[in-house]
Design a protein around this motif. Structure first.
Motif, PDB file in Angstrom:
ATOM      1  N   UNK A  25       0.822  -1.209   0.000  1.00 48.03           N
ATOM      2  CA  UNK A  25       0.000   0.000   0.000  1.00 48.03           C
ATOM      3  C   UNK A  25       0.855   1.258   0.000  1.00 48.03           C
ATOM      4  N   UNK A  26       2.094   1.122   0.412  1.00 51.05           N
ATOM      5  CA  UNK A  26       2.957   2.297   0.602  1.00 51.05           C
ATOM      6  C   UNK A  26       3.932   2.542  -0.543  1.00 51.05           C
ATOM      7  N   UNK A  27       4.304   1.481  -1.250  1.00 53.29           N
ATOM      8  CA  UNK A  27       5.343   1.606  -2.273  1.00 53.29           C
ATOM      9  C   UNK A  27       4.949   0.868  -3.545  1.00 53.29           C
ATOM     10  N   UNK A  54       6.048  -3.601 -12.884  1.00 54.94           N
ATOM     11  CA  UNK A  54       5.764  -3.087 -11.551  1.00 54.94           C
ATOM     12  C   UNK A  54       4.339  -2.547 -11.496  1.00 54.94           C
ATOM     13  N   UNK A  55       3.845  -2.432 -10.272  1.00 58.88           N
ATOM     14  CA  UNK A  55       2.496  -1.929 -10.049  1.00 58.88           C
ATOM     15  C   UNK A  55       2.588  -0.756  -9.085  1.00 58.88           C
ATOM     16  N   UNK A  56       1.968   0.337  -9.467  1.00 59.93           N
ATOM     17  CA  UNK A  56       1.983   1.534  -8.642  1.00 59.93           C
ATOM     18  C   UNK A  56       1.068   1.350  -7.423  1.00 59.93           C
ATOM     19  N   UNK A  57       1.197   2.249  -6.465  1.00 60.29           N
ATOM     20  CA  UNK A  57       0.326   2.218  -5.296  1.00 60.29           C
ATOM     21  C   UNK A  57      -1.141   2.328  -5.723  1.00 60.29           C
ATOM     22  N   UNK A  58      -1.406   3.124  -6.777  1.00 56.59           N
ATOM     23  CA  UNK A  58      -2.794   3.300  -7.229  1.00 56.59           C
ATOM     24  C   UNK A  58      -3.260   2.187  -8.175  1.00 56.59           C
ATOM     25  N   UNK A  59      -2.394   1.206  -8.406  1.00 54.20           N
ATOM     26  CA  UNK A  59      -2.796   0.052  -9.204  1.00 54.20           C
ATOM     27  C   UNK A  59      -2.388   0.085 -10.665  1.00 54.20           C
ATOM     28  N   UNK A  60      -1.860   1.207 -11.121  1.00 58.26           N
ATOM     29  CA  UNK A  60      -1.400   1.242 -12.506  1.00 58.26           C
ATOM     30  C   UNK A  60      -0.210   0.309 -12.670  1.00 58.26           C
ATOM     31  N   UNK A 105      -0.066  -8.372 -10.680  1.00 58.17           N
ATOM     32  CA  UNK A 105      -1.235  -8.033  -9.888  1.00 58.17           C
ATOM     33  C   UNK A 105      -0.888  -8.178  -8.411  1.00 58.17           C
ATOM     34  N   UNK A 106      -1.807  -7.806  -7.557  1.00 57.08           N
ATOM     35  CA  UNK A 106      -1.554  -7.899  -6.118  1.00 57.08           C
ATOM     36  C   UNK A 106      -2.859  -8.185  -5.393  1.00 57.08           C
ATOM     37  N   UNK A 107      -2.738  -8.762  -4.231  1.00 53.76           N
ATOM     38  CA  UNK A 107      -3.862  -8.981  -3.329  1.00 53.76           C
ATOM     39  C   UNK A 107      -3.480  -8.305  -2.023  1.00 53.76           C
ATOM     40  N   UNK A 108      -4.033  -7.123  -1.785  1.00 51.19           N
ATOM     41  CA  UNK A 108      -3.648  -6.349  -0.607  1.00 51.19           C
ATOM     42  C   UNK A 108      -4.048  -7.055   0.687  1.00 51.19           C
ATOM     43  N   UNK A 163      16.210 -16.118 -12.602  1.00 48.66           N
ATOM     44  CA  UNK A 163      15.702 -16.098 -11.233  1.00 48.66           C
ATOM     45  C   UNK A 163      14.845 -14.845 -11.086  1.00 48.66           C
ATOM     46  N   UNK A 164      13.609 -15.029 -10.670  1.00 52.24           N
ATOM     47  CA  UNK A 164      12.665 -13.926 -10.537  1.00 52.24           C
ATOM     48  C   UNK A 164      12.525 -13.555  -9.057  1.00 52.24           C
ATOM     49  N   UNK A 165      12.573 -12.246  -8.811  1.00 49.88           N
ATOM     50  CA  UNK A 165      12.477 -11.738  -7.448  1.00 49.88           C
ATOM     51  C   UNK A 165      11.539 -10.542  -7.416  1.00 49.88           C
ATOM     52  N   UNK A 166      11.038 -10.247  -6.248  1.00 49.35           N
ATOM     53  CA  UNK A 166      10.196  -9.061  -6.091  1.00 49.35           C
ATOM     54  C   UNK A 166      10.879  -8.077  -5.150  1.00 49.35           C
ATOM     55  N   UNK A 167      10.506  -6.828  -5.278  1.00 51.74           N
ATOM     56  CA  UNK A 167      11.011  -5.795  -4.391  1.00 51.74           C
ATOM     57  C   UNK A 167      10.225  -4.517  -4.665  1.00 51.74           C
ATOM     58  N   UNK A 168      10.443  -3.534  -3.871  1.00 48.25           N
ATOM     59  CA  UNK A 168       9.821  -2.249  -4.142  1.00 48.25           C
ATOM     60  C   UNK A 168      10.520  -1.617  -5.354  1.00 48.25           C
TER      61      UNK A 168
END
Length: 114
Positions: free
Chosen positions: A30-32, A50-56, A70-73, A92-97
């Motif tokens: 929700x923050x980043x 990447x996905x923005x805080x507003x969902x774009x 996509x995300x599930x808050x 190798x796939x990783x996630x981060x802000x």
């Protein structure tokens, strides 16, 4: 300390599909902006989407039309649906802000056979 845990990788044939998941505690989604990155052996880590805080959402050209972020808050989970996979997607796939702020997790290996 935020711990990022990726899963869902595996070995698939060309044209196959995978769904990657990234779980993180707290409300960082929700923050980043959050993104998926990939790293091939001997190469720099590259941001896939990447996905923005507003969902774009935003994608690399090679991911457009094939990958969906996509995300599930409620579950603090980030996803990457990958279709029409090709051998060049092996990494190798990783996630981060976005930009990366947290310690990198182990990542999840995606291998696409020809």
């Amino acid at each position: 300390q935020v711990q990022l845990v990726e899963s869902g990788g595996g070995l698939v044939q060309t044209g196959g599909s995978l769904r990657l998941s990234c779980i993180a505690p707290g409300s960082i989604f929700r923050d980043k902006p959050m993104g998926w990155f990939r790293q091939e052996p001997g190469k720099l880590r590259d941001r896939v989407a990447y996905i923005e805080v507003d969902g774009r959402t935003n994608y690399r050209d090679y991911a457009k039309g094939r990958f969906t972020i996509s995300r599930d808050l409620a579950k603090n989970t980030l996803y990457l649906e990958m279709n029409s996979l090709m051998p060049d997607d092996t990494a190798v796939y990783s996630c981060n802000s976005v930009p990366p702020y947290y310690q990198w997790g182990q990542g999840t290996q995606v291998t696409v056979s020809s």
